[in-house]
Scaffold this motif. Sequence first.
Motif, PDB file in Angstrom:
ATOM      1  N   GLY A 150      49.594  24.272  59.455  1.00  0.00           N
ATOM      2  CA  GLY A 150      49.991  22.940  59.871  1.00  0.00           C
ATOM      3  C   GLY A 150      50.818  22.916  61.135  1.00  0.00           C
ATOM      4  N   ALA A 151      50.970  24.061  61.790  1.00  0.00           N
ATOM      5  CA  ALA A 151      51.712  24.138  63.052  1.00  0.00           C
ATOM      6  C   ALA A 151      51.109  25.253  63.889  1.00  0.00           C
ATOM      7  CB  ALA A 151      53.193  24.398  62.798  1.00  0.00           C
ATOM      8  N   THR A 152      51.397  25.217  65.176  1.00  0.00           N
ATOM      9  CA  THR A 152      51.099  26.355  66.038  1.00  0.00           C
ATOM     10  C   THR A 152      52.403  27.100  66.284  1.00  0.00           C
ATOM     11  OG1 THR A 152      51.390  25.001  68.031  1.00  0.00           O
ATOM     12  CG2 THR A 152      49.157  25.221  67.150  1.00  0.00           C
ATOM     13  N   TRP A 153      52.273  28.411  66.506  1.00  0.00           N
ATOM     14  CA  TRP A 153      53.445  29.265  66.599  1.00  0.00           C
ATOM     15  C   TRP A 153      53.338  30.155  67.830  1.00  0.00           C
ATOM     16  CZ3 TRP A 153      57.219  28.156  63.219  1.00  0.00           C
ATOM     17  CH2 TRP A 153      56.865  27.429  62.081  1.00  0.00           C
ATOM     18  N   THR A 154      54.436  30.251  68.560  1.00  0.00           N
ATOM     19  CA  THR A 154      54.472  31.039  69.786  1.00  0.00           C
ATOM     20  C   THR A 154      55.526  32.121  69.664  1.00  0.00           C
ATOM     21  OG1 THR A 154      53.817  29.117  71.097  1.00  0.00           O
ATOM     22  CG2 THR A 154      54.814  30.963  72.282  1.00  0.00           C
ATOM     23  N   CYS A 155      55.122  33.361  69.914  1.00  0.00           N
ATOM     24  CA  CYS A 155      56.093  34.454  69.916  1.00  0.00           C
ATOM     25  C   CYS A 155      57.139  34.191  70.993  1.00  0.00           C
ATOM     26  CB  CYS A 155      55.407  35.791  70.156  1.00  0.00           C
ATOM     27  SG  CYS A 155      56.572  37.172  70.309  1.00  0.00           S
ATOM     28  N   ALA A 156      58.400  34.169  70.601  1.00  0.00           N
ATOM     29  CA  ALA A 156      59.470  33.840  71.541  1.00  0.00           C
ATOM     30  C   ALA A 156      59.674  34.918  72.584  1.00  0.00           C
ATOM     31  CB  ALA A 156      60.777  33.606  70.782  1.00  0.00           C
ATOM     32  N   TRP A 157      59.161  36.130  72.336  1.00  0.00           N
ATOM     33  CA  TRP A 157      59.362  37.236  73.270  1.00  0.00           C
ATOM     34  C   TRP A 157      58.189  37.393  74.239  1.00  0.00           C
ATOM     35  CZ3 TRP A 157      64.204  38.380  72.980  1.00  0.00           C
ATOM     36  CH2 TRP A 157      64.889  38.369  71.758  1.00  0.00           C
ATOM     37  N   THR A 158      56.957  37.187  73.737  1.00  0.00           N
ATOM     38  CA  THR A 158      55.781  37.463  74.567  1.00  0.00           C
ATOM     39  C   THR A 158      55.081  36.207  75.059  1.00  0.00           C
ATOM     40  OG1 THR A 158      54.229  37.483  72.694  1.00  0.00           O
ATOM     41  CG2 THR A 158      55.403  39.551  73.199  1.00  0.00           C
ATOM     42  N   GLY A 159      55.314  35.063  74.411  1.00  0.00           N
ATOM     43  CA  GLY A 159      54.618  33.836  74.781  1.00  0.00           C
ATOM     44  C   GLY A 159      53.257  33.690  74.159  1.00  0.00           C
ATOM     45  N   GLU A 160      52.819  34.662  73.358  1.00  0.00           N
ATOM     46  CA  GLU A 160      51.503  34.574  72.720  1.00  0.00           C
ATOM     47  C   GLU A 160      51.539  33.509  71.627  1.00  0.00           C
ATOM     48  OE1 GLU A 160      48.095  37.506  70.748  1.00  0.00           O
ATOM     49  OE2 GLU A 160      50.026  38.326  71.450  1.00  0.00           O
ATOM     50  N   THR A 161      50.478  32.680  71.556  1.00  0.00           N
ATOM     51  CA  THR A 161      50.429  31.554  70.624  1.00  0.00           C
ATOM     52  C   THR A 161      49.417  31.822  69.509  1.00  0.00           C
ATOM     53  OG1 THR A 161      51.104  29.980  72.314  1.00  0.00           O
ATOM     54  CG2 THR A 161      49.971  29.080  70.407  1.00  0.00           C
ATOM     55  N   TYR A 162      49.767  31.384  68.296  1.00  0.00           N
ATOM     56  CA  TYR A 162      48.942  31.605  67.114  1.00  0.00           C
ATOM     57  C   TYR A 162      48.767  30.287  66.356  1.00  0.00           C
ATOM     58  CZ  TYR A 162      50.525  36.428  67.910  1.00  0.00           C
ATOM     59  OH  TYR A 162      50.820  37.645  68.473  1.00  0.00           O
ATOM     60  N   THR A 163      47.618  30.157  65.723  1.00  0.00           N
ATOM     61  CA  THR A 163      47.388  29.042  64.811  1.00  0.00           C
ATOM     62  C   THR A 163      48.022  29.359  63.474  1.00  0.00           C
ATOM     63  OG1 THR A 163      45.293  28.547  65.897  1.00  0.00           O
ATOM     64  CG2 THR A 163      45.626  27.641  63.684  1.00  0.00           C
ATOM     65  N   GLY A 164      48.659  28.361  62.861  1.00  0.00           N
ATOM     66  CA  GLY A 164      49.294  28.578  61.574  1.00  0.00           C
ATOM     67  C   GLY A 164      48.301  28.836  60.465  1.00  0.00           C
ATOM     68  N   GLY A 165      48.819  29.352  59.338  1.00  0.00           N
ATOM     69  CA  GLY A 165      47.970  29.676  58.210  1.00  0.00           C
ATOM     70  C   GLY A 165      47.462  31.088  58.228  1.00  0.00           C
ATOM     71  N   GLN A 166      48.112  31.968  58.962  1.00  0.00           N
ATOM     72  CA  GLN A 166      47.681  33.359  59.033  1.00  0.00           C
ATOM     73  C   GLN A 166      48.900  34.276  59.089  1.00  0.00           C
ATOM     74  OE1 GLN A 166      46.062  34.881  62.786  1.00  0.00           O
ATOM     75  NE2 GLN A 166      46.645  32.965  63.824  1.00  0.00           N
ATOM     76  N   THR A 167      48.656  35.543  58.747  1.00  0.00           N
ATOM     77  CA  THR A 167      49.669  36.589  58.846  1.00  0.00           C
ATOM     78  C   THR A 167      49.381  37.429  60.082  1.00  0.00           C
ATOM     79  OG1 THR A 167      49.976  36.679  56.453  1.00  0.00           O
ATOM     80  CG2 THR A 167      50.684  38.591  57.713  1.00  0.00           C
ATOM     81  N   VAL A 168      50.398  37.622  60.917  1.00  0.00           N
ATOM     82  CA  VAL A 168      50.245  38.418  62.127  1.00  0.00           C
ATOM     83  C   VAL A 168      51.177  39.618  62.042  1.00  0.00           C
ATOM     84  CG1 VAL A 168      49.638  36.382  63.479  1.00  0.00           C
ATOM     85  CG2 VAL A 168      52.024  37.138  63.413  1.00  0.00           C
ATOM     86  N   THR A 169      50.868  40.625  62.826  1.00  0.00           N
ATOM     87  CA  THR A 169      51.742  41.789  62.933  1.00  0.00           C
ATOM     88  C   THR A 169      52.560  41.644  64.206  1.00  0.00           C
ATOM     89  OG1 THR A 169      50.176  43.212  61.753  1.00  0.00           O
ATOM     90  CG2 THR A 169      51.853  44.292  63.106  1.00  0.00           C
ATOM     91  N   ALA A 170      53.874  41.564  64.028  1.00  0.00           N
ATOM     92  CA  ALA A 170      54.772  41.359  65.165  1.00  0.00           C
ATOM     93  C   ALA A 170      55.435  42.667  65.550  1.00  0.00           C
ATOM     94  CB  ALA A 170      55.847  40.331  64.800  1.00  0.00           C
ATOM     95  N   ASP A 171      55.422  42.968  66.842  1.00  0.00           N
ATOM     96  CA  ASP A 171      56.140  44.131  67.332  1.00  0.00           C
ATOM     97  C   ASP A 171      57.639  43.933  67.123  1.00  0.00           C
ATOM     98  OD1 ASP A 171      53.836  45.413  68.163  1.00  0.00           O
ATOM     99  OD2 ASP A 171      53.944  44.624  70.208  1.00  0.00           O
ATOM    100  N   ALA A 172      58.322  45.020  66.726  1.00  0.00           N
ATOM    101  CA  ALA A 172      59.753  44.921  66.454  1.00  0.00           C
ATOM    102  C   ALA A 172      60.447  46.220  66.843  1.00  0.00           C
ATOM    103  CB  ALA A 172      60.000  44.601  64.995  1.00  0.00           C
TER     104      ALA A 172
END
Length: 674
Positions: free
Chosen positions: A631-653
């Motif tokens: 129900g939302a779009t999500w943008t990595c605050a560090w890289t600017g990459e954008t994702y559609t909600g409703g999924q699991t992503v692997t985030a670099d840490a």
Amino acid sequence: MSVPVFTADGPRAVARWRGETIWLEPVGRNAVRVRATRNAAMDEAAISGLLDLPAPDAAPEIGENAAIVTNGAVRAELRLVKRGMGPALELRFLNTSTGAVLMEEEPPHILWPGTRAYTSEGGDLWRIETRFRAHDGERFHGLGQHQHGRFDQKGCVVDLLQANTEVVVPWLHSSRGYGVIWNSPGTGRVELAANRTLWSLTAAPQIDYVVVAGDAPQAILTDYLHLTGLPPALPDWALGFWQCKLRYETQDEVLEVARAHRDRGLPMDVMVVDFFHWSRMGEWRFDEAAFPDPAAMVAELREMGIETMVSVWPTVNANAATYDEMANAGYIVGARHAPLAGSVFYDRDPPVKNALHFYDATHPSARDYHWGRIREGYVRHGIRAFWLDANEPEMYPMHPEGLRYHAGDGRAVTNAYPALHQKGYAEAFAAEGIDGLMLSRSAWLGTQRHPVVVWSGDVASTFPDFARQVKAGLNMAMSGIVWWTTDIGGFKGGDIGEPDFRELLVRWFQWGAFCPVFRLHGFRQDAATDPKLGHDFLYGGAANEVWSYGPEVEAILARYLHLRERLRPYLRRTMAAASEGVPPLRPLFLDFPDDPAAWDVADAHLFGPDLLVAPVLEAGAAERAVYLPRGATWTCAWTGETYTGGQTVTADAPLDRIPLFLRDGATLPIAEES
């Protein structure tokens, strides 16, 4: 002529059957209060976490075999039903709009006992159990803060007894569209089992609870807070970084650390002076040798933009100058069966273990006396921030049955101690025009309506304990405790020279920057320098400043100090929303209740409306899975990459990065460097 079972008393429905009296009455907007007793009369003066609100304009429906009270979204039905040992009174609660059953009593056996079981404990006190039907798939959140490591508490047995790291705020939110305020300060437990939900009280005069219904979790939480009190605004001076350790021993040491922060260009809002700065416990004043001019210290810190917070314990050393006066006035918690109602713990004078008693926070005059000492010992020096430690009250061994408070038997009232202690300060702040703040290790119903930050207590310095605090914080948010924090790095067991602890500290510090209050604290060890540090309370702990962990760690921590400062405008907006009942740190399902997967997330959260925070909770991890709600779009605050909600992503840490995601195109100054 038959005696009616059900009658009306204004908006209240009253039922009397076989020695039990039950009251049903509308409260607030979408709630019904239930009280039941086998005593001759209901105790209307009993300690309550509810505000004194006007009764809604609603009339009960009274019949020969039932009474019904409807208030907004909830309908409560009390019916006389046939059971094996004869007719019995049983309750159920429904959603007014849909007719769906939210919660209903269920007898444990075809004959005995009934849904509400009373066993005499002498006088007007009863051991009480009340049972409700269990539902598969139901999720439970709230109940304050507990260290069982569960977010969804279905399947848990939770003791209702205040203790260090265990905070009893007896509000329970259900995924079925309701919540329960268990409005009793007595000890007991709640069983959220597969076969039943059971609430019990060890010794109390009556049952007292409120059922709140609503169509969404946030609506239910907001209605609960309207019944128990909305949070005040957090002072602007508390939004930044709080520096703390066990312990700064002198006025000079406090000022040296603050000046070093300033000279390094590191922001700080609050400097905390921990215990043993005092003369003796219960005198509530500075030791003059270690702190010769507290007013000058407070003034210099304030010139640097830093507020001073002092540790205040509710304990009274038997050697304190105040002890006889307080004991003679009845201001000390008494004992029902034993000579000592208190603890044995260290104090500054004499510097050994001492017999410690607790002032009686349930006694209004004792609260006034205590505040008078606080005013003389601290407020006159300019201090307006108080760390209320050990205020469960912390007694070991803890036997509530042995305690006698001004308000009554320890079993019946002890859980309210922290909230009444806080009430004394809050009333004094208001009366004297003080923009004050408390940091407290405990809480109860209504704590949130006072200017109180709760922290999670003396947790260990391990990754599993760190992970438990995330879940504990989410349940505190669902309990209405919007101002909450932890000891960053954990309280005990961390050695400042150990690489493993340094990694833990970095990960905890990163997360702390996105908690409502950003506070570093701990009882640190330094085996390479002095093995006594971090083991002996009187001796103290090792250094715990940002620069105490080597240059690599210092650079990372400094980055997050500056990040927190850049977020201050966002923090102000987020904290303003908290005063309307929206927790700053909150579970994903509060904003995304229609996403089933969001209800499963217990290791990430929102921080305000625009930021998803996913702390790294495992040692050695350089990435982690993050669920992004539908129900939302999500943008990595560090890289600017954008994702559609409703999924699991692997985030670099990598070690210097905590995964952060911005919601629906929001812009926050995360990646900027000052």
